[in-house]
Design a protein around this motif. Structure first.
Motif, PDB file in Angstrom:
ATOM      1  N   ALA A  95      -5.357  14.626   0.360  1.00  0.00           N
ATOM      2  CA  ALA A  95      -5.088  15.866   0.906  1.00  0.00           C
ATOM      3  C   ALA A  95      -4.625  15.727   2.452  1.00  0.00           C
ATOM      4  CB  ALA A  95      -6.269  16.836   0.962  1.00  0.00           C
ATOM      5  N   LEU A  96      -5.109  14.527   2.837  1.00  0.00           N
ATOM      6  CA  LEU A  96      -4.554  14.139   4.187  1.00  0.00           C
ATOM      7  C   LEU A  96      -3.051  13.559   4.226  1.00  0.00           C
ATOM      8  CD1 LEU A  96      -7.702  12.420   5.430  1.00  0.00           C
ATOM      9  CD2 LEU A  96      -6.809  14.750   6.023  1.00  0.00           C
ATOM     10  N   VAL A  97      -2.074  14.655   4.089  1.00  0.00           N
ATOM     11  CA  VAL A  97      -0.851  14.078   3.804  1.00  0.00           C
ATOM     12  C   VAL A  97       0.190  13.016   4.447  1.00  0.00           C
ATOM     13  CG1 VAL A  97      -0.483  16.254   2.268  1.00  0.00           C
ATOM     14  CG2 VAL A  97      -0.001  16.331   4.723  1.00  0.00           C
ATOM     15  N   ARG A  98      -0.529  13.451   5.930  1.00  0.00           N
ATOM     16  CA  ARG A  98       0.418  12.157   6.902  1.00  0.00           C
ATOM     17  C   ARG A  98       0.024  10.909   6.459  1.00  0.00           C
ATOM     18  NH1 ARG A  98       2.915   9.247   9.159  1.00  0.00           N
ATOM     19  NH2 ARG A  98       3.638   9.032  11.209  1.00  0.00           N
ATOM     20  N   SER A  99      -1.220  10.581   5.802  1.00  0.00           N
ATOM     21  CA  SER A  99      -1.386   9.022   5.497  1.00  0.00           C
ATOM     22  C   SER A  99      -0.458   8.441   4.581  1.00  0.00           C
ATOM     23  CB  SER A  99      -2.725   8.721   4.950  1.00  0.00           C
ATOM     24  OG  SER A  99      -2.917   9.513   3.450  1.00  0.00           O
ATOM     25  N   GLY A 100       0.119   9.172   3.554  1.00  0.00           N
ATOM     26  CA  GLY A 100       1.263   9.014   2.650  1.00  0.00           C
ATOM     27  C   GLY A 100       2.540   9.293   2.782  1.00  0.00           C
ATOM     28  N   MET A 101       2.960   9.897   3.792  1.00  0.00           N
ATOM     29  CA  MET A 101       4.404  10.616   3.919  1.00  0.00           C
ATOM     30  C   MET A 101       4.802  10.104   5.500  1.00  0.00           C
ATOM     31  SD  MET A 101       4.470  14.626   3.143  1.00  0.00           S
ATOM     32  CE  MET A 101       6.147  15.420   3.386  1.00  0.00           C
ATOM     33  N   VAL A 102       6.264  10.031   5.539  1.00  0.00           N
ATOM     34  CA  VAL A 102       6.943  10.139   6.794  1.00  0.00           C
ATOM     35  C   VAL A 102       8.083  11.029   6.541  1.00  0.00           C
ATOM     36  CG1 VAL A 102       8.154   8.544   8.047  1.00  0.00           C
ATOM     37  CG2 VAL A 102       6.354   7.563   7.038  1.00  0.00           C
ATOM     38  N   ALA A 103       8.278  11.599   7.402  1.00  0.00           N
ATOM     39  CA  ALA A 103       9.706  12.764   7.170  1.00  0.00           C
ATOM     40  C   ALA A 103      10.258  13.035   8.696  1.00  0.00           C
ATOM     41  CB  ALA A 103       9.230  14.031   6.573  1.00  0.00           C
ATOM     42  N   ASN A 104      11.536  13.332   8.595  1.00  0.00           N
ATOM     43  CA  ASN A 104      12.373  13.668   9.578  1.00  0.00           C
ATOM     44  C   ASN A 104      13.494  14.953   9.136  1.00  0.00           C
ATOM     45  OD1 ASN A 104      14.583  12.225   8.486  1.00  0.00           O
ATOM     46  ND2 ASN A 104      14.762  10.849  10.303  1.00  0.00           N
TER      47      ASN A 104
ATOM     48  N   THR B 280       0.795  -0.988  -0.168  1.00  0.00           N
ATOM     49  CA  THR B 280       0.146  -0.060  -0.095  1.00  0.00           C
ATOM     50  C   THR B 280       0.760   1.240  -0.070  1.00  0.00           C
ATOM     51  OG1 THR B 280      -1.673   1.243   1.174  1.00  0.00           O
ATOM     52  CG2 THR B 280      -0.206  -0.113   2.454  1.00  0.00           C
ATOM     53  N   ASP B 281       0.254   2.371  -0.572  1.00  0.00           N
ATOM     54  CA  ASP B 281       1.009   3.477  -0.726  1.00  0.00           C
ATOM     55  C   ASP B 281       0.768   4.311   0.699  1.00  0.00           C
ATOM     56  OD1 ASP B 281       2.075   3.170  -3.041  1.00  0.00           O
ATOM     57  OD2 ASP B 281       0.572   4.306  -4.138  1.00  0.00           O
ATOM     58  N   ASN B 282       0.219   4.101   1.653  1.00  0.00           N
ATOM     59  CA  ASN B 282      -0.545   4.730   2.760  1.00  0.00           C
ATOM     60  C   ASN B 282       0.747   4.338   3.774  1.00  0.00           C
ATOM     61  OD1 ASN B 282      -2.835   5.627   1.829  1.00  0.00           O
ATOM     62  ND2 ASN B 282      -3.958   3.674   2.268  1.00  0.00           N
ATOM     63  N   ILE B 283       2.164   4.676   3.631  1.00  0.00           N
ATOM     64  CA  ILE B 283       3.107   4.375   4.458  1.00  0.00           C
ATOM     65  C   ILE B 283       3.205   5.254   5.833  1.00  0.00           C
ATOM     66  CG2 ILE B 283       4.353   3.882   2.361  1.00  0.00           C
ATOM     67  CD1 ILE B 283       5.870   6.663   2.823  1.00  0.00           C
ATOM     68  N   GLY B 284       2.329   6.113   5.798  1.00  0.00           N
ATOM     69  CA  GLY B 284       2.283   7.028   7.126  1.00  0.00           C
ATOM     70  C   GLY B 284       1.447   6.390   8.185  1.00  0.00           C
ATOM     71  N   VAL B 285       0.587   5.634   7.653  1.00  0.00           N
ATOM     72  CA  VAL B 285      -0.311   4.751   8.594  1.00  0.00           C
ATOM     73  C   VAL B 285       0.654   3.841   9.379  1.00  0.00           C
ATOM     74  CG1 VAL B 285      -2.147   3.024   8.652  1.00  0.00           C
ATOM     75  CG2 VAL B 285      -2.329   4.991   7.278  1.00  0.00           C
ATOM     76  N   TYR B 286       1.690   3.320   8.865  1.00  0.00           N
ATOM     77  CA  TYR B 286       2.574   2.168   9.403  1.00  0.00           C
ATOM     78  C   TYR B 286       3.642   2.648  10.053  1.00  0.00           C
ATOM     79  CZ  TYR B 286      -0.646  -0.841   6.647  1.00  0.00           C
ATOM     80  OH  TYR B 286      -1.671  -1.501   6.071  1.00  0.00           O
ATOM     81  N   ILE B 287       4.020   3.984  10.000  1.00  0.00           N
ATOM     82  CA  ILE B 287       5.569   4.100  10.272  1.00  0.00           C
ATOM     83  C   ILE B 287       5.660   5.500  11.096  1.00  0.00           C
ATOM     84  CG2 ILE B 287       7.856   4.863   9.503  1.00  0.00           C
ATOM     85  CD1 ILE B 287       7.078   3.290   6.685  1.00  0.00           C
ATOM     86  N   PHE B 288       6.253   5.672  12.052  1.00  0.00           N
ATOM     87  CA  PHE B 288       6.499   6.895  12.744  1.00  0.00           C
ATOM     88  C   PHE B 288       7.865   6.992  12.700  1.00  0.00           C
ATOM     89  CE2 PHE B 288       8.354   8.941  16.680  1.00  0.00           C
ATOM     90  CZ  PHE B 288       7.645   9.978  16.725  1.00  0.00           C
TER      91      PHE B 288
END
Length: 223
Positions: free
Chosen positions: A190-199, A11-19
């Motif tokens: 538009a709910l960008v956190r669902s598909g994005m992880v950043a530091n 899945t492309d919803n990587i932000g759901v799975y990663i912190f």
């Protein structure tokens, strides 16, 4: 700022799975080797394989910054102990607030936090103390109350919901002490956190994120 596409469990919803913060990236157990290599290369952190309440939805349940990883009250004691033992370079706190999907309702960097407007003042005080931020505010982004879902912010920059107004963007920039851009991820989400992880080291996005979307991210998080 390096931005790379990836998927998690197909899945492309990587932000759901990663912190992630600047020191640790918490991922579900059994994440494939290629995904872990991409994370190490781009975010430059130690990887911890983990569950919360036996769930793989790490990005939904965890919030935090470089001061503290904040866990919901439903996290099991053994999960809490594991993180405290492994993530020795950052504080780990389990907070007793009503919301459990903390990643959806808290948007934070090391300077400030924007939180779910329905938190009580007492809950906001708890979160301010554990996150060790200078300022914390209750609010919305583009009328979205799950502010953690509607944005991603680091000390280098931030990307928020495409419908955020100019005044909201300005206020968020002042709050977090960094530049803020509006945008989407994964071909228009538009709910960008669902598909994005950043530091502060890099940005990961879902594989369906388009070139124009990445350009906006480069403006948001670039030096």
């Amino acid at each position: 700022m390096n931005i790379q596409r990836m998927s998690v469990f197909g899945t492309d919803n990587i932000g759901v799975y990663i912190f992630s913060n600047n020191k640790y990236t918490l991922v579900p157990r059994n994440l494939d080797k290629q995904a872990k290599e991409i994370i190490k290369e781009n975010l430059n952190t130690e990887i911890i394989e983990f569950t919360i309440a036996d769930s793989f939805l790490i990005g939904i349940f965890l919030a935090g910054n470089n001061n503290c990883i904040v866990m919901p009250r439903i996290a099991k004691e053994e999960e809490f102990r594991l993180i405290k033992e492994v993530a020795k370079d950052v504080r780990v706190e389990k907070v007793d607030v009503r919301a459990t999907a903390l990643g959806n309702v808290i948007l934070a960097n090391d300077k400030a936090a924007l939180v779910y407007p329905e938190f009580s003042d007492a809950e906001v005080k708890i979160l301010k103390e554990v996150l060790e931020v200078e300022e914390i505010k209750k609010g919305t982004i583009a009328q979205v109350i799950v502010v953690g879902s509607a944005g991603v912010v680091t000390s280098k920059g931030g990307l928020v919901h495409i419908d955020a107004t100019e005044s909201e963007v300005k206020e968020l920039g002042q709050l977090f002490g960094t530049k803020i851009e509006v945008g989407t991820v994964n071909f228009g989400n538009a709910l960008v956190r669902s598909g994005m992880v950043a530091n502060d080291n890099g940005v990961l996005v879902g594989t369906s994120t388009t070139g124009p979307e990445i350009l906006r991210m480069q403006r948001a998080f670039g030096e």
